[in-house]
Design a protein around this motif. Structure first.
Motif, mmCIF file in Angstrom:
data_model
loop_
_atom_site.group_PDB
_atom_site.id
_atom_site.type_symbol
_atom_site.label_atom_id
_atom_site.label_comp_id
_atom_site.label_asym_id
_atom_site.label_seq_id
_atom_site.Cartn_x
_atom_site.Cartn_y
_atom_site.Cartn_z
ATOM 1 N N ILE A 409 0.726 -1.085 -0.079
ATOM 2 C CA ILE A 409 0.139 -0.009 0.015
ATOM 3 C C ILE A 409 0.938 1.374 -0.057
ATOM 4 N N LEU A 410 1.980 1.265 1.016
ATOM 5 C CA LEU A 410 2.740 2.598 1.010
ATOM 6 C C LEU A 410 3.561 2.645 -0.002
ATOM 7 N N SER A 411 3.992 1.815 -0.929
ATOM 8 C CA SER A 411 4.800 1.876 -1.911
ATOM 9 C C SER A 411 3.843 2.082 -3.214
ATOM 10 N N SER A 412 2.581 2.028 -3.320
ATOM 11 C CA SER A 412 1.767 2.395 -4.409
ATOM 12 C C SER A 412 0.982 3.554 -4.090
ATOM 13 N N LEU A 413 0.584 4.053 -3.128
ATOM 14 C CA LEU A 413 -0.200 5.004 -2.961
ATOM 15 C C LEU A 413 0.332 6.137 -2.100
ATOM 16 N N ASN A 414 -0.225 7.469 -2.299
ATOM 17 C CA ASN A 414 -0.294 8.670 -1.461
ATOM 18 C C ASN A 414 -1.330 8.659 -0.611
ATOM 19 N N LEU A 415 -1.445 8.319 0.706
ATOM 20 C CA LEU A 415 -2.624 8.561 1.541
ATOM 21 C C LEU A 415 -2.513 9.623 2.585
ATOM 22 N N ASP A 416 -3.383 10.265 3.042
ATOM 23 C CA ASP A 416 -3.731 11.211 4.176
ATOM 24 C C ASP A 416 -4.552 10.820 5.209
ATOM 25 N N LEU A 417 -4.155 10.959 6.390
ATOM 26 C CA LEU A 417 -5.181 10.630 7.309
ATOM 27 C C LEU A 417 -6.423 11.832 7.564
ATOM 28 N N ALA A 418 -7.553 11.446 7.369
ATOM 29 C CA ALA A 418 -8.677 12.662 7.551
ATOM 30 C C ALA A 418 -9.210 12.361 8.805
ATOM 31 N N THR A 419 -9.186 11.476 9.422
ATOM 32 C CA THR A 419 -9.698 11.652 10.933
ATOM 33 C C THR A 419 -9.017 12.619 12.018
ATOM 34 N N LYS A 420 -9.779 13.341 12.440
ATOM 35 C CA LYS A 420 -9.004 14.223 13.328
ATOM 36 C C LYS A 420 -9.205 13.897 14.648
ATOM 37 N N GLY A 421 -8.149 14.172 15.444
ATOM 38 C CA GLY A 421 -8.116 13.687 16.861
ATOM 39 C C GLY A 421 -7.621 12.497 17.240
ATOM 40 N N ASP A 422 -7.329 12.174 18.422
ATOM 41 C CA ASP A 422 -6.717 10.852 18.828
ATOM 42 C C ASP A 422 -7.932 9.871 18.754
ATOM 43 N N ILE A 423 -7.256 8.625 18.311
ATOM 44 C CA ILE A 423 -8.174 7.488 18.316
ATOM 45 C C ILE A 423 -7.516 6.573 19.339
ATOM 46 N N LEU A 424 -8.570 5.824 20.467
ATOM 47 C CA LEU A 424 -8.137 5.228 21.421
ATOM 48 C C LEU A 424 -8.693 3.831 21.343
ATOM 49 N N PRO A 425 -8.105 2.522 21.932
ATOM 50 C CA PRO A 425 -8.583 1.301 21.697
ATOM 51 C C PRO A 425 -9.821 1.120 22.655
ATOM 52 N N ARG A 426 -10.872 0.249 22.376
ATOM 53 C CA ARG A 426 -11.775 -0.010 22.920
ATOM 54 C C ARG A 426 -11.990 -1.703 22.783
ATOM 55 N N ARG A 428 -13.456 -5.102 21.560
ATOM 56 C CA ARG A 428 -14.071 -5.739 20.444
ATOM 57 C C ARG A 428 -14.182 -7.183 20.631
ATOM 58 N N GLY A 429 -15.477 -7.550 21.384
ATOM 59 C CA GLY A 429 -15.465 -9.037 21.784
ATOM 60 C C GLY A 429 -14.401 -9.429 22.730
ATOM 61 N N LEU A 430 -13.557 -10.372 22.418
ATOM 62 C CA LEU A 430 -12.548 -10.791 23.345
ATOM 63 C C LEU A 430 -11.259 -10.245 23.114
ATOM 64 N N VAL A 431 -11.123 -9.266 22.054
ATOM 65 C CA VAL A 431 -10.001 -8.475 21.701
ATOM 66 C C VAL A 431 -10.179 -7.026 21.584
ATOM 67 N N THR A 432 -9.312 -6.379 21.128
ATOM 68 C CA THR A 432 -9.526 -4.785 20.955
ATOM 69 C C THR A 432 -9.486 -4.110 19.516
ATOM 70 N N GLY A 433 -9.785 -3.141 19.524
ATOM 71 C CA GLY A 433 -9.942 -2.342 18.234
ATOM 72 C C GLY A 433 -10.038 -0.882 18.253
ATOM 73 N N PRO A 434 -10.171 0.038 17.182
ATOM 74 C CA PRO A 434 -10.007 1.453 17.588
ATOM 75 C C PRO A 434 -11.367 1.844 17.851
ATOM 76 N N ASP A 435 -11.775 2.963 18.571
ATOM 77 C CA ASP A 435 -12.976 3.401 19.225
ATOM 78 C C ASP A 435 -13.705 4.129 18.091
ATOM 79 N N ARG A 436 -13.181 4.532 16.851
ATOM 80 C CA ARG A 436 -14.042 5.003 15.903
ATOM 81 C C ARG A 436 -13.266 4.676 14.538
#
Length: 458
Positions: A409-426, A428-436
């Motif tokens: 992905i990184l070698s092929s495309l230029n991407l920018d992060l659109a989500t503003k602010g910090d993302i925290l873990p929460r 997800r079932g028995l494991v974790t994942g981003p909160d948004r």
């Protein structure tokens, strides 16, 4: 028996805290009670975060500790009673021996082209200016990788239906604290019809079982020794007595590989894309390293790139997908972190807490890949895949997939992060994942002299 200190609130309150906010709750307990504390989650269980204690636990598997069926049965509704995760003792050892070979050595190279082509196919659907949900995109990649590399299914009605049902089951299973509660509180596991989450889960599981068993029957009837997918390899595997897996054992191990190898890797990849694009200096250093890969380099060159490895490790450290090691039950009276423990006491390594230790990782809330270039961490200080007799069987596969997907992905495309602010873990079932949602915007193509697929397959 006197257990280490822990919260004195009623057990139901502790359970609700654990379900709703596991990581802050663990941090609060560690701050108050130290490196070892007791929570009452249906039964008392010790959380351990000091590397020396974790080492004692993981290196004493089958000697001083065993796998407690009452704790690992949390996984049984989805994985089945024959999963390497839910089994204990000799049956666990046998299954582990049978499923390990496909995930090591030269076998890994056979999956390289599959992973890269699938990644390129998913990327090919993205358009300049388009917003991409990082986790959903990574789930699409890892699910197709599982379907092809593990199940050996490329297309057709069965493959499409199986992929769709499995994606729904895994997504719904971690979509809310209520669904997590279904796993921890057995009395909630009632079949009340399709309006109730557990009822819907049971019906989807039944259909998934039908599809998997149909595939196994066809494979047995039409044996093809040239196939290299993991299902075919598992069907051919035999133990020391010349006995292979039953259909039920195959089904349970396939569900285990799917659950452990799809959702977890997709989440780790989404986190990695977030961190890389949140900090431009990290992205710049990583791209500079990727662009130095020679046109005719082999796979080992890519996998050993130091900064790529550091970025992956720091991603797995800061918010590990698995918060805990699998639980162990004390077999013989022993001393752990200064506490005498009696047989039957349940203990777990708190991976998240260990990874947040200031004495190991200064400024642990800071994403800083350089820490993995400056210091070599022991398997008891950095524990993203667990350890001991229950270390993740697919560790090498997950690391291969993570690095290949990111590099592609990184070698092929230029991407920018659109989500503003910090993302925290929460949870997800028995494991974790981003909160948004982690939202990325496609800015355009990167100019790369040689495609990554040519590099890693040459």
């Amino acid at each position: 028996m006197k257990l280490p200190q822990g919260p004195q609130t009623p057990a139901i309150v502790q359970m609700l805290q654990w379900i709703a906010r596991p990581m802050p709750y663990m941090e609060e307990c560690a701050k108050k009670y130290g490196d070892i504390f007791t929570l009452h989650l249906s039964f008392p269980i010790l959380f351990v975060s000091h590397p020396q204690a974790i080492q004692q636990i993981l290196t004493s598997d089958n000697k001083d500790f065993t796998a407690p069926s009452r704790a690992n049965q949390l996984f049984a509704p989805l994985l089945g009673k024959n999963s390497v995760i839910t089994l204990e003792g000799e049956p666990h050892f046998r299954q582990r021996q049978l499923i390990t070979p496909p995930f090591h050595g030269e076998r890994m190279k056979t999956y390289t082209e599959v992973i890269t082509k699938i990644t390129e196919s998913v990327m090919g659907q993205w358009r300049i200016g388009q917003s991409v949900d990082a986790r959903a995109a990574m789930q699409a990649i890892t699910m197709r990788v599982i379907m092809q590399a593990v199940f050996g299914l490329h297309e057709g009605e069965r493959a499409e239906e199986l992929e769709r049902l499995l994606a729904i089951m895994l997504e719904e299973g971690g979509s809310s604290p209520l669904r997590a509660a279904l796993l921890y509180i057995p009395i909630l596991q009632q079949d009340l019809g399709t309006w109730y989450p557990w009822g819907r889960f049971l019906r989807r599981r039944q259909r998934v079982n039908e599809l998997i068993y149909a595939e196994i029957r066809e494979r047995r009837a039409q044996a093809d020794t040239s196939r290299t997918d993991i299902l075919s390899l598992l069907m051919a595997a035999q133990d020391e007595n010349g006995v292979g897996m039953t259909d039920e054992e195959l089904r349970d191990e396939l569900m285990t590989l799917l659950t452990a190898g799809h959702e977890t890797t997709a989440t780790a990849l989404a986190w990695a894309l977030y961190w890389i694009h949140k900090f431009p200096e990290v992205k710049e250093k990583l791209l500079a390293e990727l662009d130095t890969v020679p046109d005719k380099s082999d796979l080992n060159t890519l996998l050993k790139l130091p900064y790529l490895n550091a970025v992956c490790n720091e991603t797995l450290r800061i918010y590990p997908v698995a918060m805990l090691t699998f639980p162990r039950s004390v077999k013989n009276t022993l001393t752990l972190s200064g506490h005498e423990l009696q047989p039957g006491t349940l203990v777990m390594g708190a991976i998240y807490l260990t990874h947040q230790r200031e004495d190991l990782y200064p400024n642990p809330k800071q994403f800083r890949p350089e820490r993995f270039l400056e210091r070599q961490y022991s398997p008891y200080e950095f524990v993203p895949f667990g350890g001991g007799a229950r270390r993740c069987v697919g560790t090498a596969f997950a690391q291969l997939e993570m690095k290949l997907v990111l590099a592609t992905i990184l070698s092929s495309l230029n991407l920018d992060l659109a989500t503003k602010g910090d993302i925290l873990p929460r949870r997800r079932g028995l494991v974790t994942g981003p909160d948004r949602v982690i939202e990325l915007v496609v800015q355009g193509q990167r100019q790369v002299k040689t495609s990554l697929l040519e590099k890693v397959s040459s």
